[in-house]
Design an enzyme around this catalytic site. Structure first.
Site, short mmCIF file in Angstrom:
data_model
loop_
_atom_site.label_atom_id
_atom_site.label_comp_id
_atom_site.label_asym_id
_atom_site.label_seq_id
_atom_site.Cartn_x
_atom_site.Cartn_y
_atom_site.Cartn_z
N HIS A 1 0.84 -1.21 0.00
CA HIS A 1 0.00 0.00 0.00
C HIS A 1 0.87 1.26 0.00
O HIS A 1 0.58 2.23 -0.69
CB HIS A 1 -0.87 0.05 1.26
CG HIS A 1 -1.83 -1.10 1.42
ND1 HIS A 1 -1.75 -1.98 2.47
CD2 HIS A 1 -2.89 -1.49 0.68
CE1 HIS A 1 -2.73 -2.86 2.38
NE2 HIS A 1 -3.44 -2.60 1.30
N SER B 1 -2.50 -7.92 3.41
CA SER B 1 -3.01 -7.77 4.78
C SER B 1 -3.37 -9.15 5.34
O SER B 1 -3.30 -9.37 6.55
CB SER B 1 -4.24 -6.87 4.79
OG SER B 1 -3.95 -5.63 4.19
P1 AMP Z 1 -6.40 -3.95 -0.33
O1 AMP Z 1 -6.26 -3.14 0.91
O2 AMP Z 1 -5.92 -5.35 -0.19
O3 AMP Z 1 -7.78 -3.83 -0.95
O4 AMP Z 1 -5.41 -3.30 -1.40
C1 AMP Z 1 -5.46 -1.94 -1.71
C2 AMP Z 1 -4.59 -1.69 -2.90
O5 AMP Z 1 -3.25 -2.07 -2.61
C3 AMP Z 1 -5.01 -2.48 -4.15
O6 AMP Z 1 -4.85 -1.67 -5.30
C4 AMP Z 1 -4.04 -3.63 -4.13
O7 AMP Z 1 -3.82 -4.20 -5.40
C5 AMP Z 1 -2.79 -2.96 -3.62
N1 AMP Z 1 -1.85 -3.94 -3.06
C6 AMP Z 1 -2.14 -4.91 -2.16
N2 AMP Z 1 -1.05 -5.67 -1.93
C7 AMP Z 1 -0.05 -5.16 -2.71
C8 AMP Z 1 1.32 -5.52 -2.91
N3 AMP Z 1 1.90 -6.53 -2.28
N4 AMP Z 1 2.03 -4.77 -3.80
C9 AMP Z 1 1.46 -3.73 -4.46
N5 AMP Z 1 0.18 -3.36 -4.30
C10 AMP Z 1 -0.57 -4.06 -3.44
#
Ligand code: AMP
Length: 284
Positions: A40, A189
């Site tokens: 993130h 997460s």
């Molecule tokens: P989430 O909180 O899991 O919904 O993710 C929020 C944003 O962070 C989304 O655009 C995800 O694709 C991105 N994201 C989650 N994990 C990663 C990671 N390891 N590397 C890059 N972006 C990520």
């Protein structure tokens, strides 16, 4: 360190964005479900560089979880998230509550016809409808010029790009590479659910992707063969249960049988009760 604005109300967020736009400022937006990690933060850093104002949203969106999924268990730590956001120079954090985004009479959803039929959409049939709906709502509330999404959720990024085009959102969608732990495990997460004993099994996803990458680089064209090898290597680790291993076209997400150009290899594997996803674009 400058202080940040925390805005829980949609109307206030809209008014704030209207004011920024009236002042001629550009807005970069990173939507998340919180419990922030380096993945993130890398999105936030990119957003910080690309616009005058950086908005982060933290909202665990109920409509993208299926009935037996981890909505209630999803990790949360708002204080820690706000501290990390401050350090990254976030200007505004939008923190709506469920009741304000989905009122009792809520009835409008955004769904795509084709992209959700593939990969995660097969085992999570309502998931992308929930994602497209919340991202549409957040776009209408935050009114960004640019929004940044991780390639870790490759299908989600494809859905959002398509939706942005189809619905004429005047927003520049940026995809950002997957950030990994030092051992290669894609940051998520949900990694917090993994026990130390499950960690090697979790790492088998990345190892299998690296192996597939080698196979494709050295001339293997038979997708089915690579998929079989990948499945065997993952299943040789304890506690692994494969949802899918697929090799697909990176744009349409249609299945590829013979590898002639870049292809997407995408995996979803349960390690114990934790569902992990990872992907890599393989180039011959
Ligand atoms: P989430 O909180 O899991 O919904 O993710 C929020 C944003 O962070 C989304 O655009 C995800 O694709 C991105 N994201 C989650 N994990 C990663 C990671 N390891 N590397 C890059 N972006 C990520």
């Amino acid at each position: 360190m400058t202080d940040i604005d925390i805005i829980p109300e949609s109307e206030e967020m809209q008014a704030y964005s209207d004011q920024l736009r009236a002042d001629g400022k550009t807005i970069a937006f990173v939507p998340t479900m919180g419990y922030l990690h380096e993945g993130h933060l890398s999105l936030l850093r990119e957003g910080r560089k690309r616009a005058d104002s950086l908005v982060l949203s933290i909202f665990v969106n109920p409509t993208q979880f299926g009935p037996n999924e981890d909505l209630d268990a999803y990790p949360q730590d708002m204080d820690r998230d706000l501290e990390l956001a401050r350090k990254e120079g976030v200007d505004t954090v939008f923190t709506p509550i469920k009741e304000s985004l989905y009122g009792r009479e809520y009835q409008t959803y955004v769904s795509l016809e084709k992209l959700p039929m593939h990969l995660c959409g097969k085992s999570r049939p309502e998931h992308f409808r929930g994602v497209a709906t919340i991202v549409t709502k957040l776009f209408n509330i935050v009114k960004p010029h640019i929004a940044i999404f991780g390639e870790k959720d490759f299908q989600q990024l494809a859905v959002i790009r398509q939706m942005t085009k189809d619905l004429n959102f005047d927003i520049n969608i940026v995809g950002w590479p997957t950030i990994r732990e030092p051992d290669g495990l894609a940051m998520s997460s949900r990694n917090t659910y993994l026990t130390p004993e499950q960690r090697p099994s979790a790492l088998s996803l990345y190892k299998a992707l690296q192996n597939a990458e080698k196979l494709v680089k050295t001339g293997e064209k038979n997708a089915e063969k690579i998929i079989t090898i990948t499945k065997e290597s993952i299943l040789s680790n304890p506690g692994t249960n494969i949802d899918y291993v697929e090799i697909n076209d990176p744009e349409t997400l249609d299945t590829v049988t013979s590898i002639k150009g870049p292809v997407l290899m995408a995996l979803a594997v349960k390690v114990g009760k934790t569902r992990l996803i990872d992907n890599m674009v393989l180039k011959p």
